[in-house]
Every structure is written in C-alpha cells, then in structure tokens.
Scaffold this motif. Sequence first.
Motif, PDB file in Angstrom:
ATOM      1  N   VAL A  26     -23.461  86.726  90.081  1.00 54.09           N
ATOM      2  CA  VAL A  26     -23.899  86.480  88.926  1.00 54.09           C
ATOM      3  C   VAL A  26     -23.856  84.749  88.524  1.00 54.09           C
ATOM      4  CG1 VAL A  26     -22.820  86.805  86.266  1.00 54.09           C
ATOM      5  CG2 VAL A  26     -23.107  88.340  88.601  1.00 54.09           C
ATOM      6  N   ASN A  60     -27.140  82.196  85.277  1.00 53.97           N
ATOM      7  CA  ASN A  60     -26.650  81.900  84.136  1.00 53.97           C
ATOM      8  C   ASN A  60     -26.838  80.638  83.175  1.00 53.97           C
ATOM      9  OD1 ASN A  60     -24.184  79.300  85.049  1.00 53.97           O
ATOM     10  ND2 ASN A  60     -24.038  81.386  86.168  1.00 53.97           N
ATOM     11  N   TYR A  73     -24.313  96.781  82.858  1.00 55.67           N
ATOM     12  CA  TYR A  73     -24.664  96.096  83.474  1.00 55.67           C
ATOM     13  C   TYR A  73     -25.769  95.398  81.655  1.00 55.67           C
ATOM     14  CZ  TYR A  73     -24.999  97.880  87.856  1.00 55.67           C
ATOM     15  OH  TYR A  73     -24.579  98.247  89.448  1.00 55.67           O
ATOM     16  N   ARG A 124     -24.950  90.757  83.654  1.00 52.94           N
ATOM     17  CA  ARG A 124     -23.430  90.200  83.184  1.00 52.94           C
ATOM     18  C   ARG A 124     -22.776  91.774  83.363  1.00 52.94           C
ATOM     19  NH1 ARG A 124     -27.353  89.104  78.418  1.00 52.94           N
ATOM     20  NH2 ARG A 124     -26.158  87.154  77.033  1.00 52.94           N
ATOM     21  N   LYS A 170     -20.297  94.071  82.105  1.00 55.72           N
ATOM     22  CA  LYS A 170     -19.175  94.211  80.873  1.00 55.72           C
ATOM     23  C   LYS A 170     -19.231  95.422  81.913  1.00 55.72           C
ATOM     24  CE  LYS A 170     -22.574  92.197  77.546  1.00 55.72           C
ATOM     25  NZ  LYS A 170     -20.882  91.721  77.250  1.00 55.72           N
ATOM     26  N   GLN A 177     -15.565  94.411  72.389  1.00 60.11           N
ATOM     27  CA  GLN A 177     -16.060  93.426  73.774  1.00 60.11           C
ATOM     28  C   GLN A 177     -14.740  93.985  74.629  1.00 60.11           C
ATOM     29  OE1 GLN A 177     -17.998  89.794  73.182  1.00 60.11           O
ATOM     30  NE2 GLN A 177     -18.529  89.874  75.718  1.00 60.11           N
ATOM     31  N   GLU A 204     -17.389  88.530  82.877  1.00 56.12           N
ATOM     32  CA  GLU A 204     -18.841  87.899  82.678  1.00 56.12           C
ATOM     33  C   GLU A 204     -18.520  86.522  81.939  1.00 56.12           C
ATOM     34  OE1 GLU A 204     -20.022  89.840  78.824  1.00 56.12           O
ATOM     35  OE2 GLU A 204     -18.399  90.444  78.376  1.00 56.12           O
ATOM     36  N   SER A 205     -19.374  86.373  80.976  1.00 54.72           N
ATOM     37  CA  SER A 205     -18.600  84.855  80.438  1.00 54.72           C
ATOM     38  C   SER A 205     -17.134  85.000  79.434  1.00 54.72           C
ATOM     39  CB  SER A 205     -20.051  84.939  78.797  1.00 54.72           C
ATOM     40  OG  SER A 205     -20.228  82.853  78.554  1.00 54.72           O
TER      41      SER A 205
END
Length: 382
Positions: free
Chosen positions: A55, A59, A241, A328, A330, A338, A361-362
């Motif tokens: 990952v 990005n 995903y 991501r 997730k 989230q 993830e972010s």
Amino acid sequence: MAGRDRYSRRMTTTFDFDACVVGAGAVGLACGYALARRGLSVVVLEKERAIGQGVSSRNSEVVHGGLYYPTGSLKARFCVEGRRALYPFLEAHQVAFRKCGKLVVATSEAELPRLDAVAAQAERNGVEGMQRLTGAEAMALEPGLFAVAALLSPESGVFDSHGYMLALQGEIEAAGGAVVLATPLERASPMVGGGFEIAAGGEAPAELACRLLVTAPGLSAQGVAARVEGYPPGLIPALHYGKGVYFRLQGKAPFERLVYPPPIPGALGTHYRKDLGGQGVFGPDLAYVEAEDYSVDPARAAGFYAYVRRFWPALPDGALSPDYAGVRPKLHGPGEPQPDFRLDGPDAHGIDGLMALFGIESPGLTSSLAIGEAVATRLAPS
Ligand SMILES: Cc1cc2nc3c(=O)[nH]c(=O)nc-3n(C[C@H](O)[C@H](O)[C@H](O)COP(=O)(O)OP(=O)(O)OC[C@H]3O[C@@H](n4cnc5c(N)ncnc54)[C@H](O)[C@@H]3O)c2cc1C
C-alpha cells in the motif's frame, strides 16, 4: 537466521531478536525504527524482494494535516503527531518533501456546511495554522481555481515516501537490526514462557525466536493474524478492498497547493496534487473491489473530468491519462461508518508480546512515525 531444526517446539528464553516486525511498508518500518530506538534488536520480515511494494507504494504521498478525523480517534491523534514528527525526520534524512499547503474548497453554496464541519473538526484536532478564506482569496492564491470559500491548511504537503522508507530501513540497520527481504512470515507460535517461534518461507526458509512480535502487513493483516497460533479468529476483522485510481495531467500543473473538495463518505475524495516531479495528478476515487486489482479503466476519466472541473473549470479535454491505482485496507464496507485504525495488543487478543495492526488506510503514511511510537510504547515501555 537459524535453521528449522534448532528452534522447533523449543521452550527458551534465548531469542535471536528482541522484536520481529512483519511487513516492510512505511508502518512496519516505522515500528521497527521505534523499537530499535529503544535499544531493542529488530528484524523486519518482508515477503517481497524490496521494501515498500505494498500500500505504501500506491498512494498520494500527501502529508495530511489531520483535519478530518473524529476527535479522540487514533487517526486524529496519530495523524497530527505523525505529521509533526515526519517533517523533521524528512529534513534530517534529506528526504525530499514540499510543505505546499492545502486548500479544501467549497465549489457551491451547498457545500459550505461541509466546509464548516471540516473547519470545526480541524480546530478540535489541534491542527495548526488553519485559515478560512473567501472564494476570492482562494482564487487569488491559485489563479484558475474556482471556489466559493476555502480552508487553507499550511501544514499539509507532499513527500517522497520511498525515500522515507529507505531512511527508516537505514536507521534500523544502523542500530544493528535487519530488514530481510523475500521472506514471508508463514507461522508464529507463542512459546511457553513468552516470546514467539517464527517460521518464515521464501527461497531460504528459516526459523527464529523473538520476544516481541508486530504484524504490520497492510492488506495481508487478516491473513497474517490467522497465522499466529492461538489468535482468536473472532477478533480478526473483515477485510474490504477500497480501490482508488489516479489520472495524470498532460501539461503544466495548474496549482501549487493541494486542492481537495470536502470529503466523501469513506474517503477524502478525488483531489489534486502537484507531485515532486512537478506534474499534476488527480485521484484517488473510491470503488469497492473483491480482490487486489491495480488496473486503471480509462473509462473512469469521464467522472474525473466532471469532478475536477468543479474546482478547475479550465481543465482541457483529453488532458487526463490513466496513471496508477491503490487499494485501501478497509475495515468497513460501502455505506458503513469508517472505523478507526486498530492496534490490537494483549488486552484485545490475549497474546503477550504481540501487537497486530489492522485497517491502516489513510492517513497511515502520515501517521506512521506516531503509530511506531505507540506500538513500541505498548510493547517496550521505557
Ligand atoms: C489510494 C491510496 C491513497 C493514500 N494516500 C495517502 C496519503 O496521501 N497520505 C497518507 O498519509 N496515507 C495515504 N494512504 C494510506 C497509506 O498509504 C497506508 O496507510 C500505508 O502506506 C500503509 O502502510 P503499511 O506499512 O501498513 O502497509 P504496506 O505498505 O502494504 O506494507 C505491508 C508490507 O507487508 C508485507 N507483507 C504482507 N504479508 C507478509 C507476510 N506474510 N510476511 C512478510 N511480509 C508481508 C507486504 O509485502 C508489504 O510490503 C493512501 C492509501 C491508498 C490506498
């Protein structure tokens, strides 16, 4: 690492390393760095032939200010702390970055309440230097932009994430640790009396014993947790995903600053950045997929043109070309709230000496130094 026979089923307090980290992405390397800084001997196992192929290689390379995340969440805390630690780290290690700032733009009156919500959240999160701009002020800063109002986050930026990971690897190795490539973790068995026996595969299968174990394998977090003997299956969260694609601008980059519309459910939304090479890039969007898939469908360009022209009306026809995709890791499906990062320690899963990371993830890149510190503090309080 020693051969398989030497360690099988042993009960020992002699360890090859104090700590083993699974995954040489930004987060695993930052965990290794934080543990090595506490004087522990560290080995990082990576299944690929090079660091940072997961990952962390696909990005936006954005240093996030920390505006959006719910106050008190790990995402809010680690993003702000991680960002504050990241710039000095990059500077000290001569890793390229540009603290260019970011504009969050409202392109219609209807978006103003969402901008207000971001401003209020950023204030609660203690993000420094936030400024509210009128549309005219924002458009004066970035000619060609369209906005009815904007927020300026001066702390946001872009950076060379691969150079960052190389610097982390260098720090781990300088402290006497090792980053071992092409060596996937296959099994981790908690030992009687504490510690773990690790079986690693690859071309040269090996076993080693370590006192502490950190799993930071990105999209493989669920699969790796299942390879830890005794890990409660019910505590392994579902993996989703969240794919995002990018389009690259042919021609001169229109803006210096990052430009983000207000966030969409589940992601920050398609944004603009001028990368370190000086080119304009738009993305990522969000689409749930069934498996890792890095194709970029050129047909998605139509949606990008419509979206980008809301804040850059002069985007020429035919200027966007398919670039790359990222996925991501997730923990939530479409339409679900989230969730936060998960750093699951012994209090969650009952296995002493283990930190298992899920859903990084972010803003995982921005947060990585803070995540590393938190993991090291939990496992090796100083
Ligand atoms: C489209 C997109 C845009 C993003 N933009 C940003 C951004 O601008 N800013 C930001 O802060 N964050 C961003 N993020 C989030 C950020 O990229 C991630 O949070 C971060 O890179 C995760 O790093 P990681 O080390 O946890 O995972 P990874 O980088 O995936 O590293 C995990 C490593 O573990 C290895 N591995 C897996 N299984 C095994 C095994 N069995 N044995 C050994 N090794 C194994 C993998 O090969 C991989 O190298 C973005 C994410 C995406 C998808």
